[in-house]
Write a protein that holds these residues in place. Structure first.
Motif, PDB file in Angstrom:
ATOM      1  N   SER A  85       5.486  -4.110  24.893  1.00  0.00           N
ATOM      2  CA  SER A  85       5.887  -5.696  26.153  1.00  0.00           C
ATOM      3  C   SER A  85       4.757  -6.354  26.073  1.00  0.00           C
ATOM      4  CB  SER A  85       5.265  -4.244  27.924  1.00  0.00           C
ATOM      5  OG  SER A  85       3.978  -3.282  27.087  1.00  0.00           O
ATOM      6  N   THR A 122       0.520  -5.354  31.876  1.00  0.00           N
ATOM      7  CA  THR A 122       2.275  -4.948  31.352  1.00  0.00           C
ATOM      8  C   THR A 122       1.849  -3.551  30.547  1.00  0.00           C
ATOM      9  OG1 THR A 122       3.626  -5.785  30.392  1.00  0.00           O
ATOM     10  CG2 THR A 122       1.952  -6.732  29.061  1.00  0.00           C
ATOM     11  N   SER A 128       9.290  -5.048  30.917  1.00  0.00           N
ATOM     12  CA  SER A 128       7.941  -5.528  31.931  1.00  0.00           C
ATOM     13  C   SER A 128       7.369  -6.344  31.452  1.00  0.00           C
ATOM     14  CB  SER A 128       7.212  -4.162  31.456  1.00  0.00           C
ATOM     15  OG  SER A 128       5.856  -4.663  32.033  1.00  0.00           O
TER      16      SER A 128
END
Length: 488
Positions: free
Chosen positions: A13, A459, A475
């Motif tokens: 992410s 995230t 994300s």
């Protein structure tokens, strides 16, 4: 002046977010506490053997394609994908197993062999799952989890009952055979909750499994991380290794102004953490934390795992690249993970032999193996317990696959709760983040944007959309969009 973003951690992410932010013109710097990038998706190389320490399944290739397309490129510019045929095999006993092929037709036939008439039901089930996949993956998961209204679209309105029913119920409506039920409930374990606690809408995972197939990036999952790193650095992202974040700095106006890493201050306009959410909040003074210890303690966490990375001095028979061992009571193991939080008496386990597909992963005539036992997070983790469980699963493995392998171990390394805590600051040593139960779906998950500190964002698998590699890439995109919206 370009706005500066400091990112904590370099997992999927964080790398994803770094690419989107750099593309949007931010100056981006990543701080990674370990000596290699990738977060949980690192690699162990030893004596000519290569093991993915973290994720080993490549599902939802369309999500990766969509990610790279955002940068006018494709996955194949960075790594080579091999579609696994068969996708995986499930053993129920020495005599009984099912092989999940690389096409729906093959899978229908395999179901039909176990239970007559089941292929028709499966076709109906998969059609519904595909419909859910189209809604979820093409639309819903790309929403930032800010408001409950994101879930209400003309398409989801017709699916509301599926949020209040469960996978377990839906599967049992159609299928009576326990073995087929287990095969259909298995993908949900990636979402980190019991099938009886997972909304029926998540059957889209079954379409990801049967409809889109299982893939292997040549050289292992780490090649995807290296691909993301190459993309990020080409966009101007800087990456610092062995750079642990020790504190997030906040000024009098309650704005994040940078981080302290290895005793030195690094000012920034925006701080984004892809590290464990609970851990990240401990880098803030108490008054700036959004969630109490009790909040985390009451959450349903996805499992932790006991993993073994084993080098064998021979080729292993009667297994596929991915092989699941469901020869013990599924419910008893699930109960030990989610209800009683104890070491399971007889665990289900998963074994992966990437060297079956990929010849660069082990020397000729030898095999690289990864074994995984899902466990409750926060368990007492001792070397002696790890050894005992290795014995347990190898004994069963040898009996079921009809061969001796324990005398052929060249070396083995293990990874468990304590390592997840030490290496990734993972809350209670969880492996996959927060489970996707109804009360932990979308806007009910910890937020991407801090409610207490301006220009501080999060995230990864503890926030939106949830556990797994494709959701982690998504994300990163979601949080980058929020940052652009609030800090342009």
């Amino acid at each position: 002046m370009k706005k500066k973003v400091s990112i904590i951690g370099s997992g999927f992410s964080s790398l994803s977010a770094s690419c989107y932010l750099a593309q949007a013109g931010y100056e981006v710097e990543i701080f990674e506490k370990n000596s290699t990038i990738g977060g949980r998706a690192r690699q162990l190389k030893k004596d000519g053997f290569t093991f993915d320490i973290g994720p080993t399944w490549y599902w939802m290739p369309d999500v990766f394609e969509r990610f790279f397309a955002d940068f006018n490129t494709t996955p194949k510019e960075f790594y080579e994908l091999i579609k696994l045929s068969p996708a995986y095999k499930v053993y129920f006993s020495k005599e009984e197993s099912i092989t999940i092929g690389d096409t729906l037709e093959k899978i229908y036939a395999a179901f039909e062999e176990i239970e007559e008439g089941s292929s028709k039901k499966l076709k109906k089930f998969i059609d519904k799952a595909k419909d859910n996949y189209d809604i979820a993956i093409k639309d819903l998961v790309y929403r930032p989890g800010v408001s409950p209204l994101e879930l209400i679209t003309p398409k989801t309105a017709t699916k509301l009952n599926q949020f209040f029913s469960t996978i377990a119920k839906e599967v049992r409506k159609e299928f009576k055979n326990e073995k087929l039920i287990q095969v259909l409930e298995f993908p949900v374990l990636f979402l980190g909750a019991k099938p009886s606690d997972t909304p029926a809408f998540y059957s889209f995972m079954n379409f990801a499994d049967f409809g889109l197939g299982t893939w292997h990036p040549k050289g292992g999952m780490y090649q995807v991380i290296l691909g993301l790193e190459k993309l990020a650095t080409s966009l101007g992202v800087k990456i610092r290794l062995n750079a642990s974040a020790e504190k997030i700095l906040v000024n009098d106006k309650e704005e994040a102004t940078g981080i302290i890493s290895e005793g030195k201050e690094y000012p920034a306009d925006v701080v984004l953490s892809g590290a464990d959410y609970h851990h990240t909040e401990t880098l803030l003074d108490q008054k700036y934390r959004q969630y109490s210890e009790q909040y985390w303690d009451n959450k349903t966490f996805a499992p932790s795992s006991l993993l073994f990375y084993v080098a064998f001095d021979k080729k292993i028979k009667n297994v596929e690249h991915h092989t699941l061992f469901f020869d013990v009571d599924f419910k008893a193991h699930a109960k030990a993970i989610y209800d009683t939080a104890e070491w399971p008496e007889e665990p289900l386990f998963y074994a992966s032999f990437p060297s079956k597909t990929d010849h660069n992963i082990a020397p000729e005539g030898k095999e690289a193996a990864i074994f995984l036992i899902p466990l409750a997070p926060g368990l007492k983790d001792e070397q002696s317990l790890r050894e005992r469980y290795f014995e347990k699963i190898i004994t069963r493995f040898e009996k079921i696959t009809d061969q001796n392998i324990s005398n052929y171990v060249i070396f083995k390394e293990s990874f468990c709760v304590n390592d997840f805590v030490k290496e990734y600051n993972s809350y209670k040593g969880n492996a996959y983040g927060l489970a996707n139960t109804l009360l932990q779906t979308a806007f009910l998950r910890p937020k991407l944007k801090s409610k207490k500190v301006k220009s501080l964002y999060f995230t990864g698998q503890l926030t939106v959309p949830g556990p797994g590699v494709p959701p982690a890439l998504i994300s990163g995109k979601l949080v980058a969009e929020l940052i652009k919206k609030h800090n342009h």
